[in-house]
Motif scaffolding. Sequence first.
Motif, PDB file in Angstrom:
ATOM      1  N   ARG A  35       0.811  -1.216   0.000  1.00 10.85           N
ATOM      2  CA  ARG A  35       0.000   0.000   0.000  1.00 10.85           C
ATOM      3  C   ARG A  35       0.847   1.269   0.000  1.00 10.85           C
ATOM      4  NH1 ARG A  35      -1.333   3.017   3.985  1.00 10.85           N
ATOM      5  NH2 ARG A  35      -0.862   1.510   5.587  1.00 10.85           N
ATOM      6  N   ILE A  36       1.875   1.334   0.819  1.00 12.28           N
ATOM      7  CA  ILE A  36       2.673   2.559   0.906  1.00 12.28           C
ATOM      8  C   ILE A  36       3.430   2.829  -0.399  1.00 12.28           C
ATOM      9  CG2 ILE A  36       4.599   3.668   2.107  1.00 12.28           C
ATOM     10  CD1 ILE A  36       3.414   2.401   4.704  1.00 12.28           C
ATOM     11  N   PRO A  37       4.155   1.852  -0.987  1.00 12.08           N
ATOM     12  CA  PRO A  37       4.831   2.151  -2.255  1.00 12.08           C
ATOM     13  C   PRO A  37       3.913   2.529  -3.403  1.00 12.08           C
ATOM     14  CG  PRO A  37       5.807   0.231  -1.249  1.00 12.08           C
ATOM     15  CD  PRO A  37       4.576   0.565  -0.444  1.00 12.08           C
ATOM     16  N   ILE A  38       2.665   2.047  -3.400  1.00 10.46           N
ATOM     17  CA  ILE A  38       1.765   2.438  -4.488  1.00 10.46           C
ATOM     18  C   ILE A  38       0.865   3.600  -4.104  1.00 10.46           C
ATOM     19  CG2 ILE A  38       1.851   0.174  -5.598  1.00 10.46           C
ATOM     20  CD1 ILE A  38      -0.926  -0.408  -4.491  1.00 10.46           C
ATOM     21  N   GLY A  39       0.944   4.043  -2.839  1.00  8.23           N
ATOM     22  CA  GLY A  39       0.226   5.240  -2.418  1.00  8.23           C
ATOM     23  C   GLY A  39      -1.270   5.086  -2.278  1.00  8.23           C
ATOM     24  N   ASP A 160       3.623  15.734  -5.018  1.00  9.72           N
ATOM     25  CA  ASP A 160       2.264  15.481  -5.485  1.00  9.72           C
ATOM     26  C   ASP A 160       1.387  14.749  -4.471  1.00  9.72           C
ATOM     27  OD1 ASP A 160       0.159  15.317  -7.455  1.00  9.72           O
ATOM     28  OD2 ASP A 160       0.761  13.237  -7.824  1.00  9.72           O
ATOM     29  N   ARG A 161       1.939  13.801  -3.750  1.00  5.85           N
ATOM     30  CA  ARG A 161       1.145  12.961  -2.843  1.00  5.85           C
ATOM     31  C   ARG A 161       1.743  12.930  -1.446  1.00  5.85           C
ATOM     32  NH1 ARG A 161      -2.383   9.133  -5.365  1.00  5.85           N
ATOM     33  NH2 ARG A 161      -3.034  10.169  -7.252  1.00  5.85           N
ATOM     34  N   PHE A 162       0.861  12.872  -0.472  1.00  2.00           N
ATOM     35  CA  PHE A 162       1.273  12.732   0.924  1.00  2.00           C
ATOM     36  C   PHE A 162       1.216  11.255   1.256  1.00  2.00           C
ATOM     37  CE2 PHE A 162       0.632  12.951   5.555  1.00  2.00           C
ATOM     38  CZ  PHE A 162       1.700  13.780   5.881  1.00  2.00           C
ATOM     39  N   ILE A 163       2.365  10.628   1.414  1.00  4.09           N
ATOM     40  CA  ILE A 163       2.459   9.187   1.634  1.00  4.09           C
ATOM     41  C   ILE A 163       3.392   8.932   2.803  1.00  4.09           C
ATOM     42  CG2 ILE A 163       3.186   6.977   0.653  1.00  4.09           C
ATOM     43  CD1 ILE A 163       2.499   8.145  -2.106  1.00  4.09           C
ATOM     44  N   ASP A 164       2.902   8.180   3.744  1.00  2.00           N
ATOM     45  CA  ASP A 164       3.693   7.765   4.899  1.00  2.00           C
ATOM     46  C   ASP A 164       4.378   8.952   5.588  1.00  2.00           C
ATOM     47  OD1 ASP A 164       4.507   5.752   6.650  1.00  2.00           O
ATOM     48  OD2 ASP A 164       6.371   5.384   5.560  1.00  2.00           O
ATOM     49  N   GLY A 165       3.623  10.045   5.759  1.00  2.00           N
ATOM     50  CA  GLY A 165       4.101  11.173   6.539  1.00  2.00           C
ATOM     51  C   GLY A 165       4.872  12.246   5.800  1.00  2.00           C
TER      52      GLY A 165
END
Length: 182
Positions: A35-39, A160-165
């Motif tokens: 989930r985290i690597p694909i956002g 572009d994206r907020f992922i894992d903080g």
Amino acid sequence: MPGARVSQGERVTLRTVEEEDRAFIQRGSANPEIRIPIGNPVRSRSELGDVAQKEDGNQLLVCLDEAAAGPGAPAEDETTPVGWVGVDDVSYRRPDLAYWLVPEVHGEGYGREMLSLTIEYTFRTYDHPAVGAIVYEFNDASRGVLESLGFEEEGRIRRDRFIDGEYVDTVQYGLLREEWWE
């Protein structure tokens, strides 16, 4: 239980997604290692919608088939799902590929074979001049497999994206039809 065979390589088979595959897809896409690597956000099984249908593309299960697995729906002990691949936006622009594999098979070359089969399927099925994929800057494994297949970096959307903080860049890749067939 995966459905009919769509494409088969040396080790990997792409099969249709059936409603019974909802649990596998939900477990995989909720796993933080995927989930985290694909956002992707965590989604419940009901939020996945009808996993067997996609309005503007295809969803395929990535499977490791036993020798006895035929082209139709295999018996439960004849195939093992190890990933998922989606071909999106086929009706109005170039198709975008999205994909993941379960962590237990990372680094074994299945990703490259899965994407090769998906690219071939996409170019044989849809009349588009190219395919694309979006990857986050920190996902070196995914970027590496795309580049090994001839994809070129076409652009970057910074923070572009907020992922894992933290905010991360999105990197757009593309592969032209003629580059693939060369």
